[in-house]
Design a protein around this motif. Structure first.
Motif, PDB file in Angstrom:
ATOM      1  N   HIS A  86       0.829  -1.211   0.000  1.00  0.00           N
ATOM      2  CA  HIS A  86       0.000   0.000   0.000  1.00  0.00           C
ATOM      3  C   HIS A  86       0.863   1.261   0.000  1.00  0.00           C
ATOM      4  N   ILE A  87       1.968   1.234   0.737  1.00  0.00           N
ATOM      5  CA  ILE A  87       2.869   2.391   0.754  1.00  0.00           C
ATOM      6  C   ILE A  87       3.511   2.587  -0.616  1.00  0.00           C
ATOM      7  N   ALA A  88       3.866   1.472  -1.260  1.00  0.00           N
ATOM      8  CA  ALA A  88       4.483   1.551  -2.595  1.00  0.00           C
ATOM      9  C   ALA A  88       3.522   2.157  -3.614  1.00  0.00           C
ATOM     10  N   SER A  89       2.219   1.952  -3.432  1.00  0.00           N
ATOM     11  CA  SER A  89       1.232   2.490  -4.377  1.00  0.00           C
ATOM     12  C   SER A  89       1.190   4.016  -4.362  1.00  0.00           C
ATOM     13  N   LEU A  90       1.835   4.642  -3.354  1.00  0.00           N
ATOM     14  CA  LEU A  90       1.845   6.102  -3.245  1.00  0.00           C
ATOM     15  C   LEU A  90       2.948   6.755  -4.078  1.00  0.00           C
ATOM     16  N   ASN A  91       3.712   5.942  -4.808  1.00  0.00           N
ATOM     17  CA  ASN A  91       4.812   6.460  -5.646  1.00  0.00           C
ATOM     18  C   ASN A  91       5.802   7.272  -4.805  1.00  0.00           C
ATOM     19  N   VAL A  92       6.264   6.679  -3.706  1.00  0.00           N
ATOM     20  CA  VAL A  92       7.156   7.413  -2.803  1.00  0.00           C
ATOM     21  C   VAL A  92       8.486   7.753  -3.462  1.00  0.00           C
ATOM     22  N   ASP A  93       8.856   7.018  -4.501  1.00  0.00           N
ATOM     23  CA  ASP A  93      10.137   7.289  -5.160  1.00  0.00           C
ATOM     24  C   ASP A  93      10.139   8.588  -5.954  1.00  0.00           C
ATOM     25  N   SER A  94       8.948   9.121  -6.245  1.00  0.00           N
ATOM     26  CA  SER A  94       8.877  10.373  -7.011  1.00  0.00           C
ATOM     27  C   SER A  94       8.149  11.479  -6.245  1.00  0.00           C
ATOM     28  N   ALA A  95       7.956  11.296  -4.941  1.00  0.00           N
ATOM     29  CA  ALA A  95       7.233  12.281  -4.128  1.00  0.00           C
ATOM     30  C   ALA A  95       8.122  13.474  -3.798  1.00  0.00           C
ATOM     31  N   GLU A  96       7.500  14.576  -3.401  1.00  0.00           N
ATOM     32  CA  GLU A  96       8.233  15.784  -3.020  1.00  0.00           C
ATOM     33  C   GLU A  96       8.393  15.904  -1.511  1.00  0.00           C
ATOM     34  N   GLU A  97       7.387  15.488  -0.752  1.00  0.00           N
ATOM     35  CA  GLU A  97       7.453  15.540   0.704  1.00  0.00           C
ATOM     36  C   GLU A  97       6.428  14.558   1.270  1.00  0.00           C
ATOM     37  N   ILE A  98       6.760  13.980   2.427  1.00  0.00           N
ATOM     38  CA  ILE A  98       5.898  12.955   3.028  1.00  0.00           C
ATOM     39  C   ILE A  98       5.586  13.329   4.472  1.00  0.00           C
ATOM     40  N   PHE A  99       4.328  13.142   4.865  1.00  0.00           N
ATOM     41  CA  PHE A  99       3.890  13.327   6.246  1.00  0.00           C
ATOM     42  C   PHE A  99       3.328  11.999   6.742  1.00  0.00           C
ATOM     43  N   ILE A 100       3.917  11.463   7.799  1.00  0.00           N
ATOM     44  CA  ILE A 100       3.419  10.225   8.402  1.00  0.00           C
ATOM     45  C   ILE A 100       2.723  10.602   9.704  1.00  0.00           C
ATOM     46  N   LEU A 101       1.396  10.504   9.715  1.00  0.00           N
ATOM     47  CA  LEU A 101       0.617  10.901  10.885  1.00  0.00           C
ATOM     48  C   LEU A 101       0.095   9.706  11.676  1.00  0.00           C
ATOM     49  N   GLY A 102      -0.166   8.598  11.004  1.00  0.00           N
ATOM     50  CA  GLY A 102      -0.833   7.480  11.661  1.00  0.00           C
ATOM     51  C   GLY A 102      -2.320   7.778  11.807  1.00  0.00           C
ATOM     52  N   GLU A 103      -3.062   6.745  12.171  1.00  0.00           N
ATOM     53  CA  GLU A 103      -4.504   6.911  12.332  1.00  0.00           C
ATOM     54  C   GLU A 103      -4.832   7.366  13.746  1.00  0.00           C
ATOM     55  N   ASN A 104      -5.872   8.158  13.883  1.00  0.00           N
ATOM     56  CA  ASN A 104      -6.290   8.661  15.189  1.00  0.00           C
ATOM     57  C   ASN A 104      -6.578   7.528  16.163  1.00  0.00           C
ATOM     58  N   SER A 139       4.833   3.464  17.124  1.00  0.00           N
ATOM     59  CA  SER A 139       5.701   2.384  16.634  1.00  0.00           C
ATOM     60  C   SER A 139       5.449   2.104  15.157  1.00  0.00           C
ATOM     61  N   LYS A 140       4.184   2.135  14.771  1.00  0.00           N
ATOM     62  CA  LYS A 140       3.850   1.907  13.364  1.00  0.00           C
ATOM     63  C   LYS A 140       4.390   3.039  12.488  1.00  0.00           C
ATOM     64  N   ASN A 141       4.358   4.256  13.013  1.00  0.00           N
ATOM     65  CA  ASN A 141       4.866   5.398  12.236  1.00  0.00           C
ATOM     66  C   ASN A 141       6.353   5.262  11.964  1.00  0.00           C
ATOM     67  N   ILE A 142       7.113   4.840  12.976  1.00  0.00           N
ATOM     68  CA  ILE A 142       8.563   4.731  12.778  1.00  0.00           C
ATOM     69  C   ILE A 142       8.897   3.560  11.868  1.00  0.00           C
ATOM     70  N   GLU A 143       8.098   2.495  11.907  1.00  0.00           N
ATOM     71  CA  GLU A 143       8.302   1.381  10.988  1.00  0.00           C
ATOM     72  C   GLU A 143       7.980   1.805   9.559  1.00  0.00           C
ATOM     73  N   CYS A 144       7.018   2.688   9.416  1.00  0.00           N
ATOM     74  CA  CYS A 144       6.668   3.213   8.082  1.00  0.00           C
ATOM     75  C   CYS A 144       7.845   3.979   7.481  1.00  0.00           C
ATOM     76  N   VAL A 145       8.617   4.655   8.339  1.00  0.00           N
ATOM     77  CA  VAL A 145       9.818   5.363   7.874  1.00  0.00           C
ATOM     78  C   VAL A 145      10.782   4.376   7.220  1.00  0.00           C
ATOM     79  N   ARG A 146      10.955   3.229   7.849  1.00  0.00           N
ATOM     80  CA  ARG A 146      11.872   2.220   7.314  1.00  0.00           C
ATOM     81  C   ARG A 146      11.396   1.715   5.946  1.00  0.00           C
ATOM     82  N   GLN A 147      10.084   1.510   5.824  1.00  0.00           N
ATOM     83  CA  GLN A 147       9.544   1.032   4.550  1.00  0.00           C
ATOM     84  C   GLN A 147       9.751   2.070   3.446  1.00  0.00           C
ATOM     85  N   ILE A 148       9.564   3.337   3.783  1.00  0.00           N
ATOM     86  CA  ILE A 148       9.741   4.401   2.798  1.00  0.00           C
ATOM     87  C   ILE A 148      11.206   4.509   2.387  1.00  0.00           C
ATOM     88  N   ALA A 149      12.108   4.429   3.362  1.00  0.00           N
ATOM     89  CA  ALA A 149      13.544   4.475   3.045  1.00  0.00           C
ATOM     90  C   ALA A 149      13.926   3.319   2.129  1.00  0.00           C
TER      91      ALA A 149
END
Length: 543
Positions: free
Chosen positions: A197-215, A222-232
């Motif tokens: 699902h993260i890959a579907s966001l075309n992170v390789d061509s994005a300009e800026e990313i905000f990871i907020l997590g769900e309310n 913990s999920k937010n910091i793991e998302c950082v690893r996936q994006i990297a």
């Protein structure tokens, strides 16, 4: 051994599948029917005509014409009964296959496409140079406003990934932004933990990313910091570096992440940095706005010491509500409220911080366990009161402090509910708002801050313009200001790190060029021109 799918299973998969699957089955079925009808038409005697056309080729044409245009059966009234029955069957199949089934299939395809778009199940692979927001919450409105407030960003796309109901999230967002922005914003339904699902966001061509997590999501930080690893990982082959802004909802998580160094695989899984990790906490940001030395001129809030501490004057901060906002204001005040008129020998004129919360007895054990060294602060008196601000002893204390010429009193009401926060803040003793001097009513020196977690609207906006009883009242805590671009800009910390690395290197033999290489990617990201002397960079007034 693989199990075989039954005909019913295959049919169900086709009907619930995409447009191409449905069309393939329809065309295949139509081909079988048409072939059968043509074969049957060739059985009739040579003299029989179909659609008034002679010959075998004519019969084939006649079958096609009746199948496509069933309204011409009157042409067969003079033919044999067998021909009339056959062409009636052909016309009936034409009505079902080409008029009914085909239109139904196309209608179904359109409806499914619209439904998929509304539910966030449509992915656009061609989008690039866009913004990404992962997770949906109250901050999304503010981020969108900040993005499109800049003329240069008009027309850029924003992709929002959320596991919440996409239709309600879209309606919530679109109700609070200009309609002309809506065409540039796409919602995707997905999970922050899914690499696909993260890959579907075309992170390789994005300009800026905000990871907020769900309310209010379990394990959100913990999920937010793991998302950082996936994006990297997904950006490991990218040459450019982009900002990845990560929200940490809990103050303890935010404090911890600032003390720890992220493993290299979180930032550069293949040894190459492609993201600029920028953690933030909206409550901490607001604490810096209110108490920070560099935020007062821009934001218009007075410092805790109002002007300058001299003689027996002392700061007294009263915080109402020891929630996440209250704790952030408390901790930032502990960092700021150390003044030169404090005498270590006499222990006089200490800063006072009084925290009032009716649930304090249940809150304080956990808080003290998380911050065990607060008792070592010698020049600040901390008092935790397990009661409501409406308690007579608290109200009496507020009145006494407003009448004390040495007390510099600030009352910060930090309740979560905007309406409850307003009601509590505006019902403080009258002495907090004004005093009578020489028979005249004048504004009190006490400052009252009332939290409004929503974007400044309604009563909060009216209150800010009041010049009568509540002229010393200001609202704070609005989500749109808590993540403003200027507040999120932390280039200064990068400059300072570079400066100290150059002036005080780990090794006396460390050349400036080597230090520069370490910070080159970050400084380029910040738009800093290439320089070899970091001392000039930091001290140059132009920067």
């Amino acid at each position: 051994m693989q199990s075989k799918f039954s005909f019913i299973e295959r049919l169900d998969r086709t009907l619930s599948g995409g447009f191409l699957k449905q069309i393939k089955w329809l065309l295949g079925f139509l081909f079988i029917i048409l072939t059968t009808l043509i074969c049957i038409s060739l059985i009739f005697p040579a003299g029989d005509e179909i659609y008034g056309i002679q010959g075998k080729l004519g019969r084939i044409k006649g079958v096609l014409y009746h199948l496509i245009d069933p309204g011409n059966l009157f042409l067969e009234t003079n033919n044999a009964v067998a021909i009339q029955v056959f062409t009636a069957i052909v016309a009936g199949l034409g009505m079902v296959l080409l008029s009914g089934l085909l239109i139904t299939t196309l209608t179904n395809v359109v409806e499914r496409r619209v439904s998929d778009i509304e539910d966030g199940n449509v992915v656009y692979k061609s989008i690039s140079g866009h913004y990404i927001i992962i997770g949906y919450g109250s901050l999304v409105v503010s981020i969108i406003r900040n993005i499109y407030a800049k003329e240069s960003e008009h027309g850029k796309r924003t992709l929002i990934l959320t596991s919440q109901n996409v239709r309600s999230s879209r309606a919530h967002l679109f109700a609070q932004i200009p309609s002309e922005w809506e065409q540039f914003i796409h919602f995707y339904s997905g999970n922050i933990e899914s690499k696909e699902h993260i890959a579907s966001l075309n992170v390789d061509s994005a300009e800026e990313i905000f990871i907020l997590g769900e309310n209010e999501e379990y394990g959100r930080d913990s999920k937010n910091i793991e998302c950082v690893r996936q994006i990297a990982l997904l950006r490991s082959k990218c040459k450019n570096i982009i900002n990845v802004n990560v929200q940490f909802d809990k103050l303890t998580s935010y404090s911890l992440i600032q003390k720890l160094s992220l493993p290299i695989d979180y930032l550069a899984p293949e040894g190459k940095i492609s993201i600029f990790f920028r953690p933030f906490n909206v409550y901490e940001n607001w604490a810096r706005i209110l108490w920070g030395f560099n935020g007062n001129e821009e934001w218009g809030y007075d410092r805790l010491d109002f002007d300058r501490i001299e003689g027996d004057k002392y700061v007294h901060l009263v915080i109402v509500g020891f929630n996440r906002m209250g704790r952030a204001l408390f901790l930032e005040a502990l960092r700021q409220c150390h003044y030169p008129n404090f005498n270590e020998e006499t222990q006089n004129v200490k800063t006072k911080i009084t925290v009032v919360d009716k649930d304090m007895d249940s809150i304080i054990p956990e808080f003290k366990a998380q911050y065990p060294y607060l008792h070592q602060i010698a020049d600040i008196d901390i008092e935790y009161r397990s009661t409501a601000i409406e308690d007579e002893t608290i109200r009496k204390m507020l009145v006494e402090e407003t009448q004390n010429s040495n007390a510099l009193l600030t009352v910060a009401v930090c309740l979560e509910d905007p309406d409850a926060s307003l009601a509590t803040g505006l019902c403080l003793p009258d002495e907090v708002f004004y005093k009578i001097q020489d028979g005249k009513i004048i504004k009190s020196d006490t400052r009252v801050l009332i939290r409004q977690s929503i974007i400044q609207e309604g009563i909060g906006r009216i209150l800010e313009g009041d010049q009568t009883k509540y002229s010393n009242v200001h609202i704070f805590g609005m989500s749109d200001k808590g993540i403003s671009p200027s507040l999120m800009n932390d280039n200064l910390a990068t400059y300072i790190n570079a400066f100290y690395k150059t002036k005080y290197p780990d090794s006396p033999d460390t050349p400036e060029g080597k230090v520069y290489k370490e910070y080159e990617s970050y400084l380029k990201l910040a738009g800093i021109p290439l320089k070899t002397s970091f001392i000039n960079l930091v001290t140059d007034p132009a920067h």
